[in-house]
Design an enzyme around this catalytic site. Sequence first.
Site, PDB file in Angstrom:
ATOM      1  N   ARG A 117       1.134   2.172 -17.035  1.00 49.60           N
ATOM      2  CA  ARG A 117       2.311   1.955 -16.199  1.00 49.60           C
ATOM      3  C   ARG A 117       3.218   0.916 -16.863  1.00 49.60           C
ATOM      4  O   ARG A 117       2.768  -0.189 -17.173  1.00 49.60           O
ATOM      5  CB  ARG A 117       1.894   1.469 -14.796  1.00 49.60           C
ATOM      6  N   HIS A 162      11.902  -2.605 -12.072  1.00 44.07           N
ATOM      7  CA  HIS A 162      10.910  -3.663 -11.809  1.00 44.07           C
ATOM      8  C   HIS A 162      11.614  -5.022 -11.945  1.00 44.07           C
ATOM      9  O   HIS A 162      11.485  -5.708 -12.960  1.00 44.07           O
ATOM     10  CB  HIS A 162       9.745  -3.537 -12.796  1.00 44.07           C
ATOM     11  N   GLU A 208       7.924  -3.368  -5.615  1.00 45.09           N
ATOM     12  CA  GLU A 208       7.841  -4.431  -4.606  1.00 45.09           C
ATOM     13  C   GLU A 208       9.179  -4.843  -4.018  1.00 45.09           C
ATOM     14  O   GLU A 208       9.547  -6.027  -4.050  1.00 45.09           O
ATOM     15  CB  GLU A 208       7.184  -5.667  -5.209  1.00 45.09           C
ATOM     16  N   ASN A 348       0.396  -2.795  -4.766  1.00 45.19           N
ATOM     17  CA  ASN A 348       0.099  -3.916  -5.653  1.00 45.19           C
ATOM     18  C   ASN A 348      -0.717  -4.894  -4.827  1.00 45.19           C
ATOM     19  O   ASN A 348      -0.181  -5.539  -3.916  1.00 45.19           O
ATOM     20  CB  ASN A 348       1.383  -4.623  -6.106  1.00 45.19           C
ATOM     21  N   TYR A 350      -3.154  -8.180  -4.492  1.00 44.81           N
ATOM     22  CA  TYR A 350      -3.698  -9.405  -5.089  1.00 44.81           C
ATOM     23  C   TYR A 350      -4.396 -10.293  -4.068  1.00 44.81           C
ATOM     24  O   TYR A 350      -5.360 -10.959  -4.401  1.00 44.81           O
ATOM     25  CB  TYR A 350      -2.576 -10.237  -5.741  1.00 44.81           C
ATOM     26  N   GLU A 429      -1.267  -2.178  -9.155  1.00 43.89           N
ATOM     27  CA  GLU A 429      -1.491  -3.518  -9.714  1.00 43.89           C
ATOM     28  C   GLU A 429      -2.647  -4.171  -8.974  1.00 43.89           C
ATOM     29  O   GLU A 429      -2.697  -4.159  -7.740  1.00 43.89           O
ATOM     30  CB  GLU A 429      -0.264  -4.434  -9.537  1.00 43.89           C
ATOM     31  N   TRP A 477      -3.515  -5.153 -13.584  1.00 39.96           N
ATOM     32  CA  TRP A 477      -2.438  -6.019 -14.022  1.00 39.96           C
ATOM     33  C   TRP A 477      -3.079  -7.161 -14.774  1.00 39.96           C
ATOM     34  O   TRP A 477      -3.775  -7.938 -14.168  1.00 39.96           O
ATOM     35  CB  TRP A 477      -1.603  -6.562 -12.838  1.00 39.96           C
TER      36      TRP A 477
HETATM   37  C1  FCB Z   1       3.484  -8.900  -9.018  1.00 44.87           C
HETATM   38  C2  FCB Z   1       4.556  -8.351  -9.936  1.00 44.87           C
HETATM   39  C3  FCB Z   1       4.156  -8.324 -11.371  1.00 44.87           C
HETATM   40  C4  FCB Z   1       3.319  -9.510 -11.807  1.00 44.87           C
HETATM   41  C5  FCB Z   1       2.259  -9.849 -10.798  1.00 44.87           C
HETATM   42  C6  FCB Z   1       1.446 -11.058 -11.152  1.00 44.87           C
HETATM   43  O1  FCB Z   1       4.057  -9.302  -7.830  1.00 44.87           O
HETATM   44  O2  FCB Z   1       4.836  -7.013  -9.592  1.00 44.87           O
HETATM   45  O3  FCB Z   1       5.325  -8.168 -12.125  1.00 44.87           O
HETATM   46  O4  FCB Z   1       4.070 -10.575 -12.177  1.00 44.87           O
HETATM   47  O5  FCB Z   1       2.825 -10.015  -9.530  1.00 44.87           O
END
Ligand code: FCB
Length: 552
Positions: A117, A162, A208, A348, A350, A429, A477
Amino acid sequence: MKITASITYYYFFCFLLVILLISAKAIAEEGNGNAEQPAEVKKSDFPDGFLFGVSTSSYQIEGAILDDGKSLSNWDVFVRKRGSVNNGDTADIAADHYHRYLEDIEIIHSLGVDAYRFSISWARILPRGKLGDVNPAGIMFYNKIIDNLLIRGIKPFVTIHHYDFPQELLDRYGGWLSPFMQDDYVRFAETCFKYFGDRVRYWITMNEANLLSELAYEKGIYPPGHCSPPFGNCSAGNSDIEPLIAMHNMLLAHSKAVKLYREQFQHKQGGMMGVAVSAMMYEPLSDDELDKEAANRALAFSLAWGLDPLVYGDYPPEMRRYHGKELPTFTSEEKQLLSNSTDFIGLNHYATVYAKDCIYSNCMCSNTTCLPGENRAIKGFVSTITERDGVPIGEPTGMFQTFIVPRGIKEIVDYAKKRYPDKPVFIVENGYCPPWEHGEVDDLQHDTKRVEYHKAYIASLAQAIRDGADVRGYFIWTLMDAFVWSSGYDLKFGLYSFDRVTLNRIPRLSAKWYRDFLRKTSLKDLESRSAIPAINQDGLVPNVKHGSAEMA
Ligand code: FCB
């Protein structure tokens, strides 16, 4: 003589004994470890056709900010404002991927991923937006990337936008705050379909939009740096309203580009159109009904804000209930355009946090552990908290409010499954950045924590799939350390590190682990990768019809 010999034998015997004891202990420990640990997750736990990949984005790795006709982007200009990025870092060079793309594709290939990606730099292919010409050098660059991926059997998974766009669009009419941006975006997307769509089967319109709206227009830490108190003190902006306007324009831009693709390209090119949203998981801080509602509200105000319109044609009812007329409305035509305007959902993921109610509880921010403005509609009247009774929600990472909570990926996928039952999901991600120690993040090459992180998140995802979720891909990611927006190079998410002086790419343990994990692959997969045809001097594959040629 005899005495010396016996002493020698004695020492030799002791030495053997020590070696035996050490090996026995190691074997015992390993045995115990295996006995206690759940079975390791394997690639074969995932359905056929599931895509494992890595993600990057143009601005974060390319560098070459003015090469070959590229114009300045909003980020190129923003990073030059004092105090906007840690240490005054810029992405002028970044990982110099623009000049080292072939080496990077070799690295990607060596990992054995199914898909890669990456995003297209808007300022590289349409330097002046829709008013100017297409830049052939920009088109050539992405043609080379796509061709070189395909001949290695790697599927290009392309994000159109992006975060970075030509600064001119910001100067001319204010970027995403203006409805003019919608048409500019559609022209950009159309250019991508025309030139690259013959070889791309997976498109993500935007990365995002929900997080971008928050960071650029509420907190003011991404360009154009707009905010107002109590969120921050910026020279311009209105944190309660502007994020809603920017999001509105991005959603409409997405749906117009999808309409165009479906009407003019999809039947010939056969690709899927999706979107990537920031997908933070919220759990209630307590068993109190109010906190449970707060967690639901937080999910509606973050994830569903970006997805409900693209599936159901309007903002989440939870948002309508708490917002006044500052939440824009869609005309009935727009609702039709928006409805079902995504073929898949990109998440995405995290972080997982606790949610605490701020409607009936007092969430006025008076100390450093809380975030200002959580008692306002734009935040859904929800306070996000990362510990319960003094116990953190998981082990820390280097990113703000981000802890290791593997169950969170299953929870967010389950939420999407319930709310959007017909939409396939790709995790586009998921990644780990080591925590800060002594003022900097740990830059370990032997990154066992990152390996454990991915194993645990992938195992949790496998469970979600076993429980019936339609998840079709998982992208780490990121390929290599990169410029991380306002954090500059302070945060390190890469499977590879790179030397900022020599620009050499150096594999971490996690890269080797991912390679091993993916190597346990089927014969069919291997066959599709075996033969790599030669490329010509321009870096292109001869006899491949490129979109540009086809459309000319
Ligand atoms: C996300 C972004 C990506 C990267 C990660 C750590 O929010 O999409 O570009 O920086 O965080």
